[in-house]
Design a protein around this motif. Sequence first.
Motif, mmCIF file in Angstrom:
data_model
loop_
_atom_site.group_PDB
_atom_site.id
_atom_site.type_symbol
_atom_site.label_atom_id
_atom_site.label_comp_id
_atom_site.label_asym_id
_atom_site.label_seq_id
_atom_site.Cartn_x
_atom_site.Cartn_y
_atom_site.Cartn_z
ATOM 1 N N MET A 209 0.052 4.299 5.432
ATOM 2 C CA MET A 209 0.363 2.803 5.354
ATOM 3 C C MET A 209 -0.614 1.989 5.005
ATOM 4 S SD MET A 209 3.855 3.309 5.863
ATOM 5 C CE MET A 209 4.132 1.476 6.072
ATOM 6 N N PHE A 210 -1.855 2.273 5.077
ATOM 7 C CA PHE A 210 -2.800 1.538 4.479
ATOM 8 C C PHE A 210 -2.933 1.134 3.099
ATOM 9 C CE2 PHE A 210 -5.161 2.516 8.601
ATOM 10 C CZ PHE A 210 -5.392 1.372 8.859
ATOM 11 N N VAL A 211 -2.422 2.506 2.386
ATOM 12 C CA VAL A 211 -2.630 2.430 0.785
ATOM 13 C C VAL A 211 -1.720 1.404 0.355
ATOM 14 C CG1 VAL A 211 -1.934 4.103 -1.148
ATOM 15 C CG2 VAL A 211 -2.909 5.090 1.160
ATOM 16 N N PRO A 212 -0.401 0.958 0.325
ATOM 17 C CA PRO A 212 0.231 0.197 -0.522
ATOM 18 C C PRO A 212 -0.394 -1.288 -0.610
ATOM 19 C CG PRO A 212 1.808 1.218 0.970
ATOM 20 C CD PRO A 212 0.421 1.625 1.397
ATOM 21 N N SER A 213 -0.835 -1.802 0.737
ATOM 22 C CA SER A 213 -1.482 -2.873 0.659
ATOM 23 C C SER A 213 -2.842 -3.075 -0.076
ATOM 24 C CB SER A 213 -2.062 -3.498 2.100
ATOM 25 O OG SER A 213 -2.658 -2.626 2.861
ATOM 26 N N ILE B 102 -3.428 -0.975 -2.760
ATOM 27 C CA ILE B 102 -3.010 -0.941 -3.772
ATOM 28 C C ILE B 102 -2.823 -2.595 -4.286
ATOM 29 C CG2 ILE B 102 -1.305 -0.273 -5.750
ATOM 30 C CD1 ILE B 102 -0.947 2.266 -4.042
ATOM 31 N N GLY B 103 -1.829 -3.057 -3.621
ATOM 32 C CA GLY B 103 -1.548 -4.693 -4.072
ATOM 33 C C GLY B 103 -2.840 -5.240 -4.109
ATOM 34 N N GLY B 104 -3.995 -5.155 -3.238
ATOM 35 C CA GLY B 104 -5.087 -6.074 -3.626
ATOM 36 C C GLY B 104 -5.966 -5.760 -4.785
ATOM 37 N N THR B 105 -5.610 -4.816 -5.340
ATOM 38 C CA THR B 105 -6.586 -4.359 -6.424
ATOM 39 C C THR B 105 -6.553 -5.257 -7.643
ATOM 40 O OG1 THR B 105 -4.747 -3.058 -7.678
ATOM 41 C CG2 THR B 105 -6.207 -1.807 -6.189
ATOM 42 N N LEU C 256 -3.304 -5.803 -9.755
ATOM 43 C CA LEU C 256 -1.942 -6.151 -9.214
ATOM 44 C C LEU C 256 -2.049 -7.362 -8.168
ATOM 45 C CD1 LEU C 256 -0.506 -2.648 -8.251
ATOM 46 C CD2 LEU C 256 0.048 -4.059 -10.199
ATOM 47 N N LYS C 257 -3.310 -7.789 -8.059
ATOM 48 C CA LYS C 257 -3.316 -8.862 -6.986
ATOM 49 C C LYS C 257 -2.859 -10.312 -7.238
ATOM 50 C CE LYS C 257 -8.038 -10.348 -7.956
ATOM 51 N NZ LYS C 257 -9.341 -10.432 -7.087
ATOM 52 N N ASP C 258 -2.619 -10.468 -8.447
ATOM 53 C CA ASP C 258 -2.173 -11.688 -9.057
ATOM 54 C C ASP C 258 -0.812 -11.538 -9.441
ATOM 55 O OD1 ASP C 258 -4.705 -13.138 -8.317
ATOM 56 O OD2 ASP C 258 -5.522 -12.446 -10.583
ATOM 57 N N THR C 259 -0.177 -10.460 -9.412
ATOM 58 C CA THR C 259 1.205 -10.307 -9.873
ATOM 59 C C THR C 259 2.127 -10.343 -8.722
ATOM 60 O OG1 THR C 259 1.112 -7.914 -9.332
ATOM 61 C CG2 THR C 259 0.485 -8.831 -11.640
ATOM 62 N N GLY C 260 3.467 -10.313 -8.866
ATOM 63 C CA GLY C 260 4.467 -10.598 -7.869
ATOM 64 C C GLY C 260 4.453 -9.251 -7.099
ATOM 65 N N ALA C 261 4.413 -8.076 -7.694
ATOM 66 C CA ALA C 261 4.458 -6.717 -7.091
ATOM 67 C C ALA C 261 3.191 -6.686 -6.127
ATOM 68 C CB ALA C 261 4.283 -5.436 -8.183
ATOM 69 N N GLY C 262 1.981 -7.057 -6.719
ATOM 70 C CA GLY C 262 0.898 -6.807 -5.791
ATOM 71 C C GLY C 262 1.178 -7.810 -4.447
ATOM 72 N N SER C 263 1.522 -9.156 -4.744
ATOM 73 C CA SER C 263 1.947 -9.973 -3.585
ATOM 74 C C SER C 263 2.736 -9.468 -2.462
ATOM 75 C CB SER C 263 2.241 -11.411 -4.089
ATOM 76 O OG SER C 263 1.286 -11.919 -4.919
ATOM 77 N N THR D 233 1.915 -8.363 1.211
ATOM 78 C CA THR D 233 2.811 -9.115 2.343
ATOM 79 C C THR D 233 3.674 -8.140 3.311
ATOM 80 O OG1 THR D 233 2.959 -11.058 0.769
ATOM 81 C CG2 THR D 233 4.436 -10.974 3.002
ATOM 82 N N GLU D 234 4.444 -7.320 2.551
ATOM 83 C CA GLU D 234 5.217 -6.394 3.389
ATOM 84 C C GLU D 234 4.530 -5.584 4.082
ATOM 85 O OE1 GLU D 234 8.276 -6.643 3.658
ATOM 86 O OE2 GLU D 234 8.583 -8.443 2.462
ATOM 87 N N PHE D 235 3.615 -4.886 3.537
ATOM 88 C CA PHE D 235 2.810 -3.582 4.185
ATOM 89 C C PHE D 235 1.423 -4.096 4.983
ATOM 90 C CE2 PHE D 235 5.164 -1.552 1.049
ATOM 91 C CZ PHE D 235 5.928 -0.693 1.554
ATOM 92 N N SER D 236 1.234 -5.425 5.293
ATOM 93 C CA SER D 236 0.207 -5.736 6.196
ATOM 94 C C SER D 236 0.752 -6.196 7.557
ATOM 95 C CB SER D 236 -0.464 -7.023 5.519
ATOM 96 O OG SER D 236 -1.142 -6.664 4.329
ATOM 97 N N ASP D 237 2.140 -6.294 7.486
ATOM 98 C CA ASP D 237 2.970 -6.830 8.755
ATOM 99 C C ASP D 237 3.595 -5.346 9.447
ATOM 100 O OD1 ASP D 237 4.299 -7.860 10.732
ATOM 101 O OD2 ASP D 237 5.766 -8.838 9.309
ATOM 102 N N MET D 238 2.702 -5.102 10.284
ATOM 103 C CA MET D 238 3.308 -3.952 11.143
ATOM 104 C C MET D 238 4.645 -4.073 11.915
ATOM 105 S SD MET D 238 0.285 -3.026 13.981
ATOM 106 C CE MET D 238 1.259 -1.623 14.644
ATOM 107 N N PHE D 239 5.284 -5.302 12.172
ATOM 108 C CA PHE D 239 6.282 -5.454 12.715
ATOM 109 C C PHE D 239 7.249 -5.762 11.749
ATOM 110 C CE2 PHE D 239 2.883 -6.762 15.890
ATOM 111 C CZ PHE D 239 3.036 -5.578 16.819
#
Length: 450
Positions: A287-291, A293-296, A299-306, A310-316
């Motif tokens: 579960m560390f991986v998607p966030s 990847i999104g921060g590379t 992708l970090k400036d794209t909608g998919a990266g954001s 966002t989704e995989f940094s919130d463990m709740f």
Amino acid sequence: MKIIETLKNVWKITELKDRIILTLGLLLVYRFGAQVVLPGIDASKLGGLAEGTEGGILGLLVAFTGGAFANASVFALGIMPYISASIVVQLMGIAIPYLQKLQKEGESGRKKINQITRWLTIAICLVQAPGYLASLTTLGVPPDAFLLGQGGLFYFSSVIILVTGCIFAMWLGEKITDKGIGNGISLLIMVGIIATLPQSFIQNALSRLSGAGSGGFMLILIELVIWFAIILASVMLVMAVRKIAVQYARRTATGGFEKNVFGSRQFLPLKLNASGVMPIIFAQAIMFVPSLIGGTDMLKDTGAGSWLQTEFSDMFGLTYNIVFGLLIIIFTYFYTAITVPTNKMADDLKRSGGFIPGIRPGTETAEYLDKIMSQITLPGSIFLALIAVFPAIIVKIVDVQAGWALFFGGTSLLIMVGVAIDTMQQINSYLLNKHYDGLMKTGKNRKAIA
């Protein structure tokens, strides 16, 4: 009361008493080390680090290390590098013939595997320690907290201390296993988790009692009832087994004479959750991986990266827990398949003269056991996934604080329950062997062996 009588009997057995005292003493040493801050860091300026590691994945690391991660302690890496090394060696044993050979060599092979695991632990520490030190400023430690600066001398000395701290913690765990009571490594993790429990509960309770609309004392009671219920569910998951009837055509019992017993029937217990907490640990690592990847940069400036960040940094969050639960189910099947040797179980039964009624010994028995394991693994994996994601559920239902929510399921609770049960079973075995009335209301006393 029977529990008081049992505790009295524990102290009547000298060997058991000595083992318990030694275990408590070594655990106390570990807890003391978790409060010792790395040289060159001002302990009074670590409040920002504690705040920066309160929730999410970092909150789990703080829990597993007993707060040492948030204290910039000499035990900040905890025992987790050793756990990671053990997992890697275990998985490599599937593919590397040399490790497979060592696994079959008995005690000598086990010692060599332990040595390999220790060296791999040091290698993992040498990677993790600089990363931890470099992240301290990002996590909230101000630059003026580093009394000697963050130069090469600080990094070199701190890496050596962190690696040594992890190796010392590993040594403590092995000594507890050999000369204490329970599994030492597991006890160190459990004690680290329990160490953060009172503070998390008190902070949540104070927030409930602080003002109107927070729920007050009644909601605290409701939370405790739910907590005890999920503990009960975890105990059921850890203890649940499927009993497979096994019949022995002929068995020899020793006792000064030989006695043939025809048709003796016993049971082969297959655990509902044979993989323990390992699927959760594997899933959390993934579960560390998607966030990340999104921060590379790509992708970090794209909608998919954001979205990934966002989704995989919130463990709740909902998305995080749906993916998390599915990964746990998948890894439960995977880990059970590699750790439950149905072929070996069938061979051992055949060699000992045992068989499952209606099933031919050998290949058919192995296929039958494999089929049963597949059937019980599905409900076991779903139950495990539900317990793992329950902290997110309890946050949404009664809005508990993140630190307290972690004790409502997941790895923390399952480790606490599993280690507690394992330790109690070892104590019970001493009582049954040396003082029978310690656990039974009726029956004759066995004289305690001092």
